[in-house]
Design an enzyme around this catalytic site. Structure first.
Site, short mmCIF file in Angstrom:
data_model
loop_
_atom_site.label_atom_id
_atom_site.label_comp_id
_atom_site.label_asym_id
_atom_site.label_seq_id
_atom_site.Cartn_x
_atom_site.Cartn_y
_atom_site.Cartn_z
N HIS A 21 30.67 30.59 56.97
CA HIS A 21 29.91 29.58 57.71
C HIS A 21 28.61 30.14 58.29
CE1 HIS A 21 33.03 26.25 58.60
NE2 HIS A 21 33.49 26.99 57.61
N ASP A 118 27.30 24.68 64.05
CA ASP A 118 28.28 24.41 63.02
C ASP A 118 28.95 23.07 63.38
OD1 ASP A 118 30.01 26.37 60.92
OD2 ASP A 118 31.03 24.57 61.64
N SER A 353 30.74 29.21 46.73
CA SER A 353 30.98 29.79 45.41
C SER A 353 30.73 28.76 44.31
CB SER A 353 32.41 30.33 45.30
OG SER A 353 32.56 31.39 46.22
N ALA A 371 41.76 24.35 52.74
CA ALA A 371 40.69 23.48 53.25
C ALA A 371 40.10 22.57 52.17
CB ALA A 371 39.62 24.32 53.93
N1 UDP Z 1 30.89 36.63 48.45
C1 UDP Z 1 30.14 37.69 47.98
N2 UDP Z 1 30.79 38.76 47.46
C2 UDP Z 1 32.12 38.84 47.36
C3 UDP Z 1 32.89 37.76 47.83
C4 UDP Z 1 32.25 36.67 48.36
O1 UDP Z 1 28.90 37.67 48.04
O2 UDP Z 1 32.61 39.87 46.87
C5 UDP Z 1 30.18 35.47 49.04
C6 UDP Z 1 29.94 34.37 48.03
O3 UDP Z 1 28.75 34.58 47.31
C7 UDP Z 1 29.89 33.12 48.90
C8 UDP Z 1 30.77 33.48 50.08
O4 UDP Z 1 30.98 34.89 50.04
O5 UDP Z 1 28.57 32.87 49.35
C9 UDP Z 1 32.12 32.78 50.04
O6 UDP Z 1 31.93 31.47 50.45
P1 UDP Z 1 32.81 30.26 49.98
O7 UDP Z 1 32.27 29.04 50.65
O8 UDP Z 1 32.86 30.22 48.50
O9 UDP Z 1 34.26 30.60 50.44
P2 UDP Z 1 34.95 30.95 51.87
O10 UDP Z 1 34.81 32.40 52.04
O11 UDP Z 1 34.25 30.16 52.94
O12 UDP Z 1 36.36 30.51 51.63
#
Ligand code: UDP
EC number: 2.4.1.-
Length: 451
Positions: A21, A118, A353, A371
């Site tokens: 976030h 947020d 992602s 979620a």
């Molecule tokens: N991410 C990254 N490298 C990793 C794992 C995750 O840069 O090895 C980043 C990815 O590019 C994205 C974020 O972490 O921007 C994950 O956000 P997402 O909304 O997909 O999932 P959440 O972590 O909120 O469940």
């Protein structure tokens, strides 16, 4: 040197304990700060999250970073459950933010004129009203999940809470016709709205129509009907081009584990990139199935796997696949997805992602976890047709092999890729000077930076 005269003071309230976030919120704050150099942006976030967000890049002089307490009472032994951290944080958030904002007002010598928060912080509606400040909220997911939350009452009334027909679609909400009851986040339908997190989300759904504007990281063409619908529910609803794509001001991409060197030797569209985001990963039995599926299919891979979960990999897997792939605790995902060797993104369908994949034109294999993940996965598979979900939503060795084949080799995969490319082109148009994101950003700036 004396302080230059400041026209407005924006308090940015970020949400950390779980999920991606705070990063996108900082990205938009940077853009706003660059566009409004005489405005101060006080950025409030937990110390831990600030340490990682501000670790390398320099930040502009008009962004002031403040740590807020994470809400965990001293001496508490955390279980490691993300929900626990989230609830502790949310319960203490109103008083913690209020205290730090008061300190920042003294430091800057100017009252807060607007709050950029947020969307989870439903209490900001009252806080901003008391402070006579404008409230603008950022929803860290897509239009689909925001819509599901805003229509909580209607959904609960229509589908009932007991004897829910899971396969039924949400045809009674414009733009949600392709989504099913079983795709909706648990907090909206199944749970008791009195427990901390579902209650906070419900309060959010009641508060957001009071915000001067609500924005998401997305582009209008992705969900045009939903965009239209949300405009009727909110004072202003804005799509601002995918924020994590523009988050780095530096051209240096952090790649401590050498993913790019490894990618260089691979042929185009051949590599499976695997990551399940920042919160949770599939259970150990499924991590084993992924490893087995990779070994037997021989698909080259880059797997971003949390260090603590590496123990679940099958014995000898890393040795046997030394030539085939790499497992790293963190990968430069945005840039890897853009790499021509990447053929598929194996993902939990977190909003960022999914967007990053779409904007790189890379098809997906989805395994939703929590979620909004199921809603996003449904959009990937059925609305945009840019990927497929694992059968029954879980990894098995055979199921994963089949999906890899389908996306990387089969004609279906070529269609998914072509669809993803079309979306990528729409996004490129959207961020151009003639596109709506450009206009929407100006509107956002006007709302937030007022004298
Ligand atoms: N991410 C990254 N490298 C990793 C794992 C995750 O840069 O090895 C980043 C990815 O590019 C994205 C974020 O972490 O921007 C994950 O956000 P997402 O909304 O997909 O999932 P959440 O972590 O909120 O469940």
């Amino acid at each position: 040197l004396s302080e230059p005269i400041r026209d407005s003071h924006v308090a940015v309230l970020a949400f950390f304990p779980v999920g991606a976030h705070a990063g996108p919120l900082l990205a938009v704050t940077r853009r706003l700060a660059a566009a409004a150099p005489s405005t101060i942006f006080s950025f409030f976030n937990t110390a831990r999250s600030n340490a990682s967000l501000f670790s390398d890049a320099e930040h502009p002089e008009n962004i002031r970073v403040h740590d807020v307490a994470d809400g965990v009472p001293e001496g508490t032994m955390l279980t490691g459950n993300p929900l626990e951290m989230l609830e502790l944080f949310l319960e203490a958030a109103p008083r913690n933010f209020r205290r730090e904002m008061a300190a920042a007002e003294t430091e800057v010598g100017k009252k807060v004129t607007s709050m950029l928060t947020d969307a989870f912080f439903w209490f900001a509606a009252d806080m901003a009203a008391e402070m006579k400040a404008t409230w603008v909220a950022f929803w860290a997911g897509g239009a689909n999940s925001l819509c599901a939350h805003l229509y909580t009452d209607l959904i609960r009334e229509t589908i009932g809470v007991k004897d829910v027909r899971m396969e039924e679609t949400l045809g009674f909400i414009p733009g949600m016709e392709n989504y099913r009851v079983k795709d909706i986040p648990e907090e909206v339908v199944y749970e008791d709205l009195d427990s901390v997190f579902p209650k906070a989300l419900y309060q959010m759904s009641l508060a957001l129509p009071r915000a001067s504007a609500v924005f998401i990281s997305s582009f209008e063409e992705l969900e045009p009907t939903l965009t239209h619908n949300l405009r009727s529910k909110l004072k202003r609803f804005l799509n601002i081009a995918p924020l994590t794509l523009f988050s780095s001001t530096s051209t240096l991409v952090r790649d401590p584990h050498g993913c790019f060197v490894w990618m260089e030797k691979r042929s185009p569209a051949s590599v499976a990139y695997i990551s399940f985001g920042t919160v949770m990963e599939p259970p150990p039995v499924e991590l084993v199935a992924i490893a087995q599926g990779l070994e037997s299919s021989k698909v080259p891979f880059v797997w971003s796997l949390k260090e603590k979960n590496m123990v679940h990999l099958p014995k000898g897997f890393l040795d046997r696949t030394r030539e085939q792939g790499i497992v790293v605790p963190w990968a430069p995902q945005v840039e890897l997805l853009k790499h021509e060797a990447t053929g598929v993104n194996v993902t939990h369908c977190g909003w960022n992602s999914v967007l990053e994949s779409v904007s790189a034109g890379v098809p997906m294999i989805g395994r939703p976890i929590l979620a909004d993940n199921r809603l996003n996965g449904r959009a990937v598979e059925v609305v945009w047709k840019v990927g497929m979900m694992m059968d029954n939503g879980v990894f098995t060795k055979e199921g994963f092999e089949k999906c890899l084949h389908q996306v990387l080799v089969h004609d279906d995969g070529k269609t998914m890729k072509a669809n993803a490319k079309k979306l990528k082109e729409k996004l490129q148009e959207d961020v151009s000077k003639k596109g709506s994101s450009f206009e929407n950003f100006k509107v956002l700036l006007d709302e937030i930076v007022k004298v």
